[in-house]
Enzyme design. Structure first.
Site, PDB file in Angstrom:
ATOM      1  N   HIS A 103       8.715  -2.848 -11.687  1.00  0.00           N
ATOM      2  CA  HIS A 103      10.124  -2.742 -12.497  1.00  0.00           C
ATOM      3  C   HIS A 103      11.351  -3.340 -12.049  1.00  0.00           C
ATOM      4  CE1 HIS A 103      10.274   0.172  -9.352  1.00  0.00           C
ATOM      5  NE2 HIS A 103      11.475   0.510  -9.841  1.00  0.00           N
ATOM      6  N   ASP A 104      11.367  -3.822 -10.814  1.00  0.00           N
ATOM      7  CA  ASP A 104      12.753  -4.262 -10.706  1.00  0.00           C
ATOM      8  C   ASP A 104      12.704  -6.004 -10.535  1.00  0.00           C
ATOM      9  OD1 ASP A 104      13.880  -1.963  -9.981  1.00  0.00           O
ATOM     10  OD2 ASP A 104      12.759  -1.921  -7.806  1.00  0.00           O
ATOM     11  N   ASP A 107      11.217   5.373  -2.543  1.00  0.00           N
ATOM     12  CA  ASP A 107      12.203   4.384  -3.080  1.00  0.00           C
ATOM     13  C   ASP A 107      13.304   4.196  -1.813  1.00  0.00           C
ATOM     14  OD1 ASP A 107      13.418   3.259  -5.548  1.00  0.00           O
ATOM     15  OD2 ASP A 107      15.204   4.578  -4.828  1.00  0.00           O
ATOM     16  N   ASP A 167       6.817   8.657  -7.651  1.00  0.00           N
ATOM     17  CA  ASP A 167       7.920   8.037  -6.796  1.00  0.00           C
ATOM     18  C   ASP A 167       8.820   9.019  -6.259  1.00  0.00           C
ATOM     19  OD1 ASP A 167       9.871   5.848  -6.457  1.00  0.00           O
ATOM     20  OD2 ASP A 167       8.778   5.008  -8.372  1.00  0.00           O
ATOM     21  N   GLU A 203       9.186   1.584  -0.084  1.00  0.00           N
ATOM     22  CA  GLU A 203       9.749   0.512  -0.551  1.00  0.00           C
ATOM     23  C   GLU A 203      10.974   0.234   0.690  1.00  0.00           C
ATOM     24  OE1 GLU A 203      12.694  -1.426  -4.075  1.00  0.00           O
ATOM     25  OE2 GLU A 203      13.047   0.678  -3.272  1.00  0.00           O
TER      26      GLU A 203
HETATM   27  C1  GLC Z   1      14.813   0.964  -5.807  1.00  0.00           C
HETATM   28  C2  GLC Z   1      14.019   1.224  -7.378  1.00  0.00           C
HETATM   29  C3  GLC Z   1      15.004   0.655  -8.283  1.00  0.00           C
HETATM   30  C4  GLC Z   1      16.225   1.523  -8.213  1.00  0.00           C
HETATM   31  C5  GLC Z   1      16.931   1.522  -6.969  1.00  0.00           C
HETATM   32  C6  GLC Z   1      17.752   2.665  -6.721  1.00  0.00           C
HETATM   33  O1  GLC Z   1      14.992  -0.431  -5.554  1.00  0.00           O
HETATM   34  O2  GLC Z   1      12.773   0.400  -7.317  1.00  0.00           O
HETATM   35  O3  GLC Z   1      14.549   0.646  -9.458  1.00  0.00           O
HETATM   36  O4  GLC Z   1      17.084   1.141  -9.217  1.00  0.00           O
HETATM   37  O5  GLC Z   1      15.806   1.898  -5.818  1.00  0.00           O
HETATM   38  O6  GLC Z   1      17.047   3.834  -6.927  1.00  0.00           O
END
Ligand code: GLC
Length: 566
Positions: free
Chosen positions: A333-334, A204, A102, A258
């Site tokens: 995980h979100d 991310d 990540d 993402e």
């Molecule tokens: C992304 C991650 C998440 C995190 C956020 C801030 O959305 O997937 O888990 O809290 O970024 O880094």
């Protein structure tokens, strides 16, 4: 299938995402660790997956479970050491597994050396690694923050009488990509991991990295939904291209961004190969389907419709039909667990709906991403007390709701379905204490259904288990390259019960039919000639007779079938 152009390992691979904190504890501290993953590599290999994506394992004070990095070149002490990491990588290489890490570079931790320096004085050499707004210019223009207790993305810092920007928590200051030095730091840390042999990055909130440093007022049309504005930074594509030139393009690696706030119209600007930016990204159209308009964390009133679900996938498939490549995921995980969200985790439908969703991801075009535990059908835990939650997102929004005098009952009712902690409970290995995850109290509660057969040990030897079905299905995808690269054609567009599509390549044709409902369904098949079809897989054989191809198809609740057509 040599006519298929541009074959790539990351298009054919199946991804297995691991949330390291919750996978396997070997040190007895209630937190998963790298040694735990090493211990489970044979298991992971046996699933038929090819690529492991690890959520952040770098040094971090864990304000947001590793998404707040204080040293990009070191391993979080709770998870182990760099030696452990090297053994993990070696163990994976021996087994032919690829490793994707990540990359969290929209922000760092406030405990990172860069930020510690940056906040010291206005003329510190690291000052411009972050975004600062001097207080003498007045209150900075409104910026919304995901995790802030006041939802305010600017935090006043008295030492230099200035505000710093944080789209996420106050302990996650946003990095300033306008600064070429910062950008070089990022490429250099990426190359550090690539030189070690890492096979790629999941990036991310990469769509947020570019900001107009003048911080204009946000145009009114974004009121109530800042995400698309955050994703429309003026130099985003320039930075991604530069990242490709300075790092990604030099290695045989995969990149998946993402990308909240990125929609169909913009998709190819990120992943069209000719532009040399990213390989793939995660859009949020599906993830917002069951949410209130413009709301990231609130469930919508009323249910989502299957026709909407189909539309999202058909539209995205079309965008990448000729250029670029898609990524297919139903959870991470979100978000809540996939079967609890898109299927039905009641006793009657748990098996069929879990395996039906597996069939879906593994029969669509685009790289499929599974989240640890999906292979055994782990479900939402639905905590009903705030004390059980561990996620900063839930905890801080609870405070916000309290301060605003909102109903805390409604808040918890929503979190029970929507919270990220639903997907962060420990991996269920066996029926021993704490599901074999740890010997001590785990950092977050284990789902009690580990005592009801939702474990690896219960399912491994059983040929009719969810786990065994998952393995058959990963094998089926591998044996039929058309399921990876073939064209996708939606059938039965308006059917609100059954999702049906064809995957075709030259003379090969596969018909996929998925019942997304609790009801039996009978479909007259007149769009394709079905009579000579051959059943490749079904997650339910109770109705074996009615699966013989004819002019219609009868599906049990949440049944999934794939036929090969002549
Ligand atoms: C992304 C991650 C998440 C995190 C956020 C801030 O959305 O997937 O888990 O809290 O970024 O880094």
């Amino acid at each position: 299938m040599k006519e298929i152009l541009n074959r790539q390992w990351w298009k054919e691979g199946i991804v297995y995402q691991i949330y390291p904190r919750s996978f396997q504890d070997t040190t007895g501290n209630g937190v998963g660790d790298i040694k735990g993953i090493i211990q489970r590599l044979d298991y992971i290999k046996s699933l038929g997956v090819d690529i492991i994506w690890l959520n952040p394992i770098y040094q971090s004070p864990n304000d947001d479970n590793g998404y707040d990095i204080s040293d990009y070149r070191n391993i979080m002490a709770e998870f182990g050491t760099m030696e452990d990491f090297d053994s993990l990588l070696e163990g994976m290489k021996t087994r032919g597994l690829k490793l994707v890490m990540d990359l969290v570079v929209n922000h760092s931790s406030d405990e990172h050396y860069w930020f510690q320096e940056s906040r010291k004085s206005r003329d510190n050499p690291y000052r411009d690694y972050y975004h600062w707004w001097p207080a003498e210019k007045g209150t900075p223009p409104k910026r919304w923050s995901y995790f802030d207790v006041d939802a305010n993305a600017w935090k006043y810092d008295a030492t230099t009488d200035a505000y710093y920007l944080h789209y996420f928590s106050v302990k996650q200051p946003d990095l300033n990509w306008e600064n070429p030095k910062l950008r070089q730091e990022v490429y250099s840390l990426m190359n550090f991991w690539f030189e070690k042999g890492v096979d790629g990055f999941r990036m991310d909130v990469i769509s947020f990295i570019s900001k107009d440093p003048n911080f204009p007022e946000i145009p009114e049309k974004y009121n109530g939904n800042y995400v698309p504005f955050y994703a429309a930074g003026p130099r985003l594509h320039e930075f991604l291209h530069e990242m490709h030139t300075e790092s990604l393009g030099k290695y045989d690696v995969m990149s998946v961004g993402e990308a909240p706030g990125v929609f169909l119209e913009d998709a190819l600007n990120f992943v069209n190969e000719d532009r040399e930016e990213l390989n793939m990204f995660f859009h949020f159209d599906l993830m917002s389907l069951d949410r209130k308009e413009g709301e990231v964390f609130w469930m919508r009133d009323g249910n989502w419709k299957l026709s909407e679900f189909k539309k999202v996938h058909s539209n995205w498939d079309e965008v990448f039909a000729k250029k670029g490549w898609g990524s297919m995921f139903l959870s991470n995980h979100d978000f809540p667990r996939s079967n609890s969200r898109w299927g039905n985790d009641s006793a009657a439908h748990w098996y069929n709906s879990t395996t039906m969703l597996q069939t879906f991801l593994l029969s669509m075009r685009g790289t499929p991403y599974f989240y640890y535990g999906d292979e055994i059908g782990m479900t939402n835990i639905r905590f009903d007390k705030i004390e059980d939650y561990r996620d900063i997102n839930t905890i801080n929004r609870y405070e916000l709701a309290k301060n605003n005098g909102e109903s805390l009952e409604d808040f918890i009712a929503n979190e029970k379905e929507a919270s990220r902690d639903n997907a962060r409970t420990p991996m269920q290995w066996d029926s021993s204490n704490h599901a074999g995850f740890t010997e001590v109290t785990p950092w977050i509660k284990v789902n009690k259904n580990y005592q009801e057969g939702i474990t690896v040990a219960d399912q491994e030897g059983d040929k009719d288990s969810v786990l065994s079905y998952f393995k058959r299905m990963t094998q089926l995808r591998k044996d039929h390259l058309t399921l990876v690269y073939g064209d996708y054609t939606l059938l039965q567009e308006t059917n609100e019960q059954v999702y049906m599509y064809l995957r075709t390549w030259n003379k090969e044709r596969y018909l996929v039919a998925l019942n997304f409902s609790t009801k039996f369904s009978r479909i007259e098949i007149d769009e394709v000639s079905f009579e000579k079809g051959r059943l490749l897989i079904s997650n339910d054989m109770d109705n074996a007779e009615s699966l013989i191809p004819g002019t219609f198809l009868e599906l049990q609740p949440y049944q999934a079938v794939i036929y090969s057509l002549e």
